[in-house]
Design an enzyme around this catalytic site. Structure first.
Site, PDB file in Angstrom:
ATOM      1  CE  LYS A 101     -12.452   4.749   4.832  1.00 15.35           C
ATOM      2  NZ  LYS A 101     -11.166   4.072   5.082  1.00 15.35           N
ATOM      3  N   GLY A 162      -5.029  -1.768  10.078  1.00 13.24           N
ATOM      4  CA  GLY A 162      -3.629  -2.133  10.034  1.00 13.24           C
ATOM      5  C   GLY A 162      -3.242  -3.345  10.854  1.00 13.24           C
ATOM      6  CB  ALA A 188     -10.169  -1.503   8.950  1.00 11.11           C
ATOM      7  N   GLY A 189      -8.434  -4.274   8.479  1.00 10.36           N
ATOM      8  CA  GLY A 189      -8.160  -5.555   9.112  1.00 10.36           C
ATOM      9  C   GLY A 189      -7.779  -6.690   8.194  1.00 10.36           C
ATOM     10  CG  ASN A 210      -2.901   1.554   2.623  1.00  9.75           C
ATOM     11  OD1 ASN A 210      -2.888   2.700   3.031  1.00  9.75           O
ATOM     12  ND2 ASN A 210      -1.889   1.100   1.907  1.00  9.75           N
ATOM     13  CB  THR A 211      -1.740  -2.252   6.415  1.00 10.04           C
ATOM     14  OG1 THR A 211      -2.137  -0.958   6.848  1.00 10.04           O
ATOM     15  CG2 THR A 211      -0.458  -2.636   7.140  1.00 10.04           C
TER      16      THR A 211
END
Length: 261
Positions: A101, A162, A188-189, A210-211
């Site tokens: 990635k 995040g 993301a987001g 992830n987050t």
């Protein structure tokens, strides 16, 4: 089910991709990843030990390559040169695996992608034999440029990394999905399960997070919720939603044969 996510010629059952950072320890990392069902997991080469630091805890001890497809990423890189060096190191550490990635960031505050440097790095790495999944802006023109270079998957952001703000521009994501033939993975987001479901309902091929899992009060339970959300969103997309009728109601019950009519 034969509705596979196919990336670089390999089929995956799960359309949820997960990161490995921000957990309290490796035990929680593995438990959350098992709960969400991810088969592809990202590893930040500049922040995680996958063999480059002998004697230190190794992420590969809890995430064996025979169980997970490890996806090295260039988190923390701000130039094309940094990203290229990082992924060449990762390929050596992971016995020549080509799937990686790419992310080249614009600044440390927003972590927004630097697209000129991303495109520069992508061209170099593809010529070097890598299969690239690329974090990028939600710009359909630049997404097409990455596809034309030969990237294996396009990964537009939903909102800032995040941030947990969810999908701020569904229209751009829909444009990308409509125009791009390689897999489109929202990256993301994502903050909660409904964000993941919406991404899939838009026709995206998968979601990377992830987050949203790692920083939940109960990461393992949130991992399970995200698994269900991605599956439900995909099923809804394949089923085809009803048409929206903003100015007309449509009764659920038959209108014919009413009592007294």
């Amino acid at each position: 089910m034969d509705d596979f996510l196919t990336i670089a010629g390999r089929n995956y059952h799960s359309r949820l991709l997960a990161g490995t950072g921000k957990y309290k320890d490796f035990t929680q990392t593995r438990a959350a990843l098992d709960a969400c069902g991810a088969e592809i997991v990202t590893v930040a080469v500049r922040r995680s030990n996958i063999g480059q630091h002998p004697g230190e805890p190794n992420l590969l001890d809890v995430l064996p390559p025979e169980r997970f497809t490890l996806l090295p990423n260039t988190a923390g890189c701000f130039t094309a040169d940094e990203a290229v060096r990082t992924l060449r190191l990762a390929r050596e550490l992971l016995d020549g695996r080509a799937l990686v990635k790419l992310e080249v960031l614009g600044d440390p505050l927003s972590l927004y992608p630097n697209m000129p440097e991303t495109l520069k790095a992508a061209e170099i790495l593809i010529k070097d034999g890598f299969d690239l999944m690329v974090y990028c802006a939600d710009d359909p023109i630049q997404a097409r440029m990455l596809e034309d270079l030969g990237c294996a998957a396009i990964m537009p952001l939903a909102s800032l990394i995040g941030s947990g703000m969810g999908i701020l521009n569904p229209w751009n994501l829909a444009l990308i999905v409509d125009r791009i033939k390689v897999p489109v993975i929202v990256d993301a987001g994502v903050g909660t399960a409904s964000d993941a479901a919406i991404a899939m309902e838009l026709g995206c091929d998968g979601v990377l997070m992830n987050t949203a899992i790692a920083h939940a009060q109960d990461p393992v339970r949130m991992g399970g919720a995200m698994k269900k959300a991605v599956e439900a969103g995909r099923e809804a997309f394949l089923a085809g939603r009803m048409a929206k009728k903003p100015y007309a109601a449509d009764p659920s019950s038959p209108a014919a044969g009413l009592i007294g009519s």
